[in-house]
Design a protein around this motif. Structure first.
Motif, PDB file in Angstrom:
ATOM      1  N   LYS A 169       0.834  -1.204   0.000  1.00  0.00           N
ATOM      2  CA  LYS A 169       0.000   0.000   0.000  1.00  0.00           C
ATOM      3  C   LYS A 169       0.871   1.257   0.000  1.00  0.00           C
ATOM      4  CE  LYS A 169      -4.270   1.654   2.134  1.00  0.00           C
ATOM      5  NZ  LYS A 169      -5.281   1.396   3.182  1.00  0.00           N
TER       6      LYS A 169
ATOM      7  N   TYR B 142       0.952   4.196  -2.960  1.00  0.00           N
ATOM      8  CA  TYR B 142       0.829   5.633  -2.702  1.00  0.00           C
ATOM      9  C   TYR B 142       2.004   6.388  -3.321  1.00  0.00           C
ATOM     10  CZ  TYR B 142      -3.108   5.798   0.618  1.00  0.00           C
ATOM     11  OH  TYR B 142      -4.344   5.776   1.188  1.00  0.00           O
TER      12      TYR B 142
ATOM     13  N   VAL C 290      -8.398   3.826  -7.750  1.00  0.00           N
ATOM     14  CA  VAL C 290      -9.539   3.951  -6.832  1.00  0.00           C
ATOM     15  C   VAL C 290     -10.683   3.023  -7.236  1.00  0.00           C
ATOM     16  CG1 VAL C 290      -8.959   6.315  -6.209  1.00  0.00           C
ATOM     17  CG2 VAL C 290     -10.525   5.904  -8.106  1.00  0.00           C
TER      18      VAL C 290
ATOM     19  N   LEU D 121      -5.850   0.512  -2.895  1.00  0.00           N
ATOM     20  CA  LEU D 121      -6.235   1.928  -2.809  1.00  0.00           C
ATOM     21  C   LEU D 121      -7.655   2.155  -3.340  1.00  0.00           C
ATOM     22  CD1 LEU D 121      -2.938   3.734  -3.929  1.00  0.00           C
ATOM     23  CD2 LEU D 121      -3.684   3.122  -1.632  1.00  0.00           C
TER      24      LEU D 121
ATOM     25  N   ASP E 131      -9.954   5.124  -2.177  1.00  0.00           N
ATOM     26  CA  ASP E 131      -9.106   5.854  -1.230  1.00  0.00           C
ATOM     27  C   ASP E 131      -9.540   7.315  -1.146  1.00  0.00           C
ATOM     28  OD1 ASP E 131      -6.386   5.971   0.309  1.00  0.00           O
ATOM     29  OD2 ASP E 131      -6.294   7.629  -1.132  1.00  0.00           O
TER      30      ASP E 131
END
Length: 687
Positions: free
Chosen positions: A40, A44, A480, A516, A519
């Motif tokens: 994760k 990012y 997303v 994600l 997110d």
């Protein structure tokens, strides 16, 4: 001590391993949680890399060069051409005539360098060896000194170790912090660019010498000798002196005086011979290089010796008028240097002068590297007998009577009805750089230069910006909305052993998917950037012009699955750029300082920076420590839990082994007792 099944016959190792697998189930979940956090974090950071690339494009979109790409046209490129910077306005110029082009000053010596055309000099050989070929010139012998003085106070007087007489054959070269100063002997000639010599004292204009200034001086005094005292280590074979091109050499060693032999050997080296005993030779010497090679055994133990000698030298000075002001430098040349080395020294000096020797014509030329006329006097000047006697330059060139000397001149032309001048043929006016190629008069002219906006370049910049934005939107939307597979957790070591490499890769791809999904940071970024694009730009720059992207042909695609990507109506965008380029520019890069609203590029920059900061806070940078961001702190917590649980598993495993060991010992004792009883019962039966 661990006892494994000797008494019971059971596979205790396997039993303990099986028990520990069950105990280790929570540890596997912790390790899977750690792996998920790392994936994760990496996702990012990958998003931040995309945002960083987009921000770089936003930086370009906030610069005027993205909207003011100018193109120029000339009605006669053979006479005048031009280029325009983004600072140039859309305008036109007319050059009605160019009376003269700018040129640099040039100077050719008066005659051939060699005295005998049938036996020319060799520019690669030492000047001393070529001295007979340089008519009317000879080297001076004397001592050459170099001093470096650091000023301890402002305007501090500078004193040399020896007095210099420039009225004779002495020479002096002075630098302060790397800048050369012309030496004068009359106080009336003292300026910020000169230094006054008075015997051994140097006087500079007020303010030249500051505390800490480095004054570097090289000077030669005719008729004197240099003296060097050296200490050599036991067995030393070589000695390098400071001097070069030596004459009258004497070496004091172990109470004896050694001199050079009258003639050199075939290698150009001289024997060092005891002046009182011709059979006492201690080595060879190169008088050109000032280098001694001692025979083996000559230096026995730590030895001190003293060498005295004169050096062959000459000097000259070169000056020029440049765009940076007058420049001048004095050169001291030793006899072991060649004409090629002299040329290289002049060209390497910061004088704005280029020197060349042409072996075919046997002539030397000087050329100022800049075009134009910068001073009231001669553009170039020379001093010293080496220049006048050896290289045959005129002492005082006259551009009228001396056809070998040509002064630099400015370009003279008439532009928009105004007659003016420039030092070069390439010059800038109002952001437009002109290049004058040929002279022409009114009858041949005029030449018109037009400056217009390069619509194609502006269009391509905006198109590239939209494509970069669409790429970013596609990547973020992909993250997303990515499917999340709950049944796929990071593989354990045991699971990996049971899968092929391809199966492992497929599994990990599923396990990494959707980390994600939905997110909040990324969804907020998408929403904010869409708002930045679609909201009107009602600031002072855009009033009365474009205030929305749709007005210049940039809209959202009709396919909602694209997630807000943009598309361009190319015809409409080109029309907007051509009809009102300033309006297009202000729509993107208006600062909105007066009305509180910013152009689209500035809005997006703020939004991207805010998103990147939030991601940094959650996932950190590659250089950050785990304690500096949220996921890092979570990783630290999980690693602490893993370590604690591993310690606990070690204790549990030890407990199992203690229990099984106790069982084995008990069974061993029982077996021993049973065996003993069998033996006893067996004995009674026999009786």
């Amino acid at each position: 001590m661990r006892i494994s099944g000797f008494a019971s016959g059971m596979d205790i190792d396997q039993m303990v391993n099986d028990l520990m697998k069950a105990e280790s189930m929570p540890l596997q979940r912790m390790e899977q949680e750690k792996q998920t956090l790392e994936w994760k974090r990496d996702d990012y950071r990958a998003m931040n890399t995309l945002l960083l690339d987009f921000r770089s494009k936003l930086t370009d979109m906030r610069m005027t060069t993205s909207y003011r790409s100018r193109e120029t046209s000339s009605t006669n490129e053979n006479l005048v051409s031009a280029t325009a910077s983004s600072a140039a306005s859309q305008s036109s110029f007319e050059l009605s005539e160019v009376k003269q082009l700018a040129k640099s000053a040039s100077w050719v010596n008066e005659a051939k360098v060699s005295s005998d055309v049938n036996d020319p000099i060799n520019a690669s050989e030492t000047l001393l060896s070529q001295q007979d070929k340089l008519a009317g010139f000879s080297f001076t012998t004397g001592a050459i000194y170099e001093e470096s003085i650091t000023a301890s106070a402002d305007d501090e007087p500078i004193n040399l170790d020896h007095a210099v007489n420039l009225g004779g054959e002495d020479a002096l070269s002075v630098q302060v912090d790397g800048k050369n100063y012309k030496v004068v002997t009359d106080s009336a000639d003292l300026t910020e660019d000169t230094v006054l010599l008075n015997g051994s004292g140097l006087e500079f204009a007020s303010g030249v010498i500051q505390e800490g200034s480095e004054v570097s001086v090289q000077y030669a005094i005719s008729g004197e000798t240099n003296e060097e005292t050296k200490t050599l280590a036991d067995g030393a074979r070589n000695l390098q002196l400071d001097g070069r091109s030596l004459e009258g050499f004497e070496l004091q060693l172990n109470g004896n005086t050694y001199t050079m032999s009258a003639d050199p050997n075939e290698d150009g080296l001289y024997d060092l011979v005891n002046s009182a005993d011709p059979n006492d030779k201690i080595g060879l010497m190169s008088k050109d290089l000032g280098r001694i090679a001692f025979d083996e055994g000559v230096i026995d133990g730590e030895t001190e010796l003293t060498a005295t000698y004169s050096q062959n030298y000459t000097s000259f000075g070169v000056g020029s008028e440049t765009s940076e002001g007058a420049k001048y430098q004095d050169f001291i040349i030793r006899g072991n240097e060649s004409l090629n080395q002299v040329v290289s020294k002049v060209n390497s000096a910061d004088l704005g002068v280029s020197m060349m020797y042409d072996s075919y014509s046997d002539r030397v030329s000087l050329r100022r590297t800049e075009t134009g006329d910068y001073g009231t006097g001669n553009d170039m000047s020379l001093s010293g007998s080496f220049m006048t006697d050896a290289l045959n330059f005129a002492a005082n060139p006259d551009p009228v009577t001396n056809t070998n000397y040509s002064e630099g001149q400015n370009a003279t032309f008439t532009i928009n009805g105004l007659e003016t001048e420039r030092h070069t043929n390439n010059f800038q006016i109002d952001g437009v750089t002109f290049n004058l190629k040929q002279k022409f008069d009114v009858a041949d002219g005029p030449v018109s230069i037009g400056v217009t906006n390069d619509s194609d370049a502006v269009f391509e910049n905006i198109k590239e910006f939209v494509e970069t934005y669409n790429t970013l939107i596609g990547e973020i939307n992909g993250k997303v909305n990515e499917e999340y597979y709950r049944d796929y957790s990071p593989l354990t070591d045991d699971q990996r052993e049971s899968l092929t490499e391809t199966q492992q890769e497929d599994w990990e791809e599923m396990a990494k998917s959707g980390l994600l999904r939905r997110d909040s940071i990324l969804q907020s970024a998408l929403s904010t950037m869409r708002t930045d694009f679609y909201s009107p730009v009602n600031n002072g720059d855009s009033q009365g012009s474009f205030n929305q992207l749709a007005q210049i042909g940039i809209t959202t695609t009709r396919n909602y699955m694209d997630g807000g990507k943009l598309e361009i109506d190319e015809a409409k965008l080109r029309e907007a750029i051509e009809s009102d380029p300033s309006g297009v520019e202000n729509l993107f890069r208006g600062d909105g300082e007066e009305f509180g609203e910013k152009g689209i590029a500035r809005r997006l920059t703020d939004s991207v920076n805010n998103t990147m900061d939030r991601i940094y806070e959650r996932a950190g940078r590659a250089t950050a420590t785990n304690q500096q961001f949220t996921i890092g702190r979570n990783l630290e917590d999980v690693e602490d839990q893993i370590q604690q649980f591993q310690d606990r598993l070690t204790q549990i495993e030890d407990r199992y082994w203690r229990q099984f060991t106790a069982m084995e010992k008990a069974m061993q004792q029982a077996n021993q007792q049973a065996s003993y009883m069998m033996q006893q019962f067996g004995g009674m039966g026999m009786q």
